[in-house]
Design an enzyme around this catalytic site. Structure first.
Site, PDB file in Angstrom:
ATOM      1  N   SER A  95       0.463  -1.025  -0.379  1.00 21.71           N
ATOM      2  CA  SER A  95       0.559   0.457   0.060  1.00 21.71           C
ATOM      3  C   SER A  95       0.604   0.926   0.390  1.00 21.71           C
ATOM      4  O   SER A  95       1.764   1.816   0.777  1.00 21.71           O
ATOM      5  CB  SER A  95      -1.177   0.352   1.252  1.00 21.71           C
ATOM      6  OG  SER A  95      -1.316   0.824   1.029  1.00 21.71           O
ATOM      7  N   HIS A 233     -12.614  -3.433  -3.520  1.00 17.06           N
ATOM      8  CA  HIS A 233     -11.908  -3.203  -2.152  1.00 17.06           C
ATOM      9  C   HIS A 233     -12.250  -3.412  -1.064  1.00 17.06           C
ATOM     10  O   HIS A 233     -12.159  -3.160   0.292  1.00 17.06           O
ATOM     11  CB  HIS A 233     -12.294  -1.482  -1.968  1.00 17.06           C
ATOM     12  CG  HIS A 233     -10.929  -0.335  -1.318  1.00 17.06           C
ATOM     13  ND1 HIS A 233     -10.334   0.270  -2.420  1.00 17.06           N
ATOM     14  CD2 HIS A 233     -10.177  -0.680  -0.729  1.00 17.06           C
ATOM     15  CE1 HIS A 233      -9.316   0.644  -1.716  1.00 17.06           C
ATOM     16  NE2 HIS A 233      -9.183   0.022  -0.201  1.00 17.06           N
TER      17      HIS A 233
END
Ligand SMILES: Cc1cc2nc3c(=O)[nH]c(=O)nc-3n(C[C@H](O)[C@H](O)[C@H](O)COP(=O)(O)O)c2cc1C
Length: 338
Positions: A95, A233
């Protein structure tokens, strides 16, 4: 186990889904609703689950999704996640909001792709991307489905008060301070044209993450994407969104052989993985299964999740009459979704 070990606001952040939260269990249920049409009398003496993802060889088509705040799950964060990924020769998504230095992640030996949130001050994104490239990231995952870091539809009770602070720590405090207060906000002006900007900046293939429509997928590929990741997501984008089990077929059809299609959100067992491969995904990502495992038992937990999903997939392949990842075809699936 993880829930008992974690502070409630961290467990809440990990499990949170948008709106009423129903999108996540519904997404899982849509994977489970898929029915197979198993083959018989195929030579199954040698089952192979290895494949390649954007040219990188992996021993399993089960990859680990990029997830922020892994230090809140376990003191070793992405380092433990990466070690387990390296052990199973899988691949790690990292991330933008990792709190672990890229050098430590790279040292695990896991192949990794860097997930990009484009910031309002693009010089910050440029710095992060250049650093990721320098530390061996092999592709970029441009996430386009979370245009506000703090989605108003995520139950605010669960939004992190402390976990959320570990943002973009691969930039120095000086760099962040010099960029100004709004610099790290999402750049809401992002369009398809920015795919080639990132490709040129990095020299890496760009996968667009969070695509659930055929027209968007086709436009991403026309605009230079090496592929797309069909994703909700993990149910965090918006509650009443189409599930990825339902969206995958139209995206695969739109993209054809011109790029690679990946999928995540709600993939929880070997049958789900097999369904995704049959419907045309190159590989799948898992998010929370790996994150909860990291929180509960660190590297060993993630290792168990990857081993279990991969073993389950091999067993499903035996029952399906499929001996290799390349042998999956859409006719193996009778009904997609409910
Ligand atoms: C706690 C948490 C943090 C996440 N952070 C990111 C992120 O920083 N960037 C991103 O692109 N996706 C992020 N995701 C989404 C995952 O990459 C992935 O799409 C999702 O978790 C897959 O669904 P699953 O959890 O049902 O397997 C996050 C998901 C969770 C659960």
């Amino acid at each position: 186990m993880a829930r008992e070990l974690l502070p409630p606001h961290v467990a809440g952040y990990f499990s949170a889904a948008a709106g009423t939260g129903a999108g996540l269990p519904e997404g899982i249920a849509d994977w489970s609703a898929i029915r197979f049409r198993p083959r018989v009398l195929r030579d199954l003496s040698d089952i192979r689950v290895a494949t390649t993802v954007l040219g990188t060889p992996v021993s399993t088509p089960v990859l680990v999704a990029p997830m922020a705040q892994q230090l809140a799950a376990h003191p070793d964060g992405e380092t433990a996640m990466g070690r387990a990924v390296a052990k199973h020769r899988s691949l790690l998504g990292v991330s933008t909001n990792t709190a672990v230095p890229f050098a430590d992640i790279a040292a695990t030996g896991a192949p990794w792709w860097f997930q990009v949130y484009v910031t309002r001050d693009r010089s910050l994104t440029e710095l992060l991307v250049q650093r990721a490239v320098a530390h061996g990231a092999r592709a970029l995952l441009l996430t386009v489905d979370m245009m506000a870091l703090l989605s108003p539809t995520v139950n605010p009770r669960f939004w992190p008060d402390s976990v959320g602070k570990a943002r973009m720590t691969n930039l120095t405090a000086d760099e962040l301070a010099a960029a100004g207060p709004d610099a790290t906000e999402m750049d809401l002006s992002l369009t398809f044209d920015d795919i080639s900007w990132l490709a040129q900046l990095s020299g890496l293939p760009v996968l667009v993450k969070g695509v659930i429509r055929a027209d968007d997928a086709a436009e991403c590929v026309r605009s230079g994407a090496a592929g797309v990741i069909v994703s909700t997501h993990g149910g965090r984008r918006m509650g009443p969104s189409v599930s990825t089990a339902r969206a995958l077929p139209e995206v695969v059809e739109a993209v054809g052989d011109s790029a690679e299609v990946y999928v995540d959100s709600g993939i929880r067992n070997g049958e789900h993985v097999a369904a995704a491969l049959a419907m045309g995904a190159r590989a799948v990502f898992v998010g929370r299964p790996a994150l909860w495992a990291l929180a509960a038992r660190g590297e060993a937990g993630v290792s168990d999740v990857l081993a279990t999903l991969t073993t389950e997939l091999a067993q499903v392949m035996l029952q399906l009459g499929v001996s290799s990842v390349g042998g999956f075809t859409p006719d193996l699936v009778a009904s997609t979704g409910r």
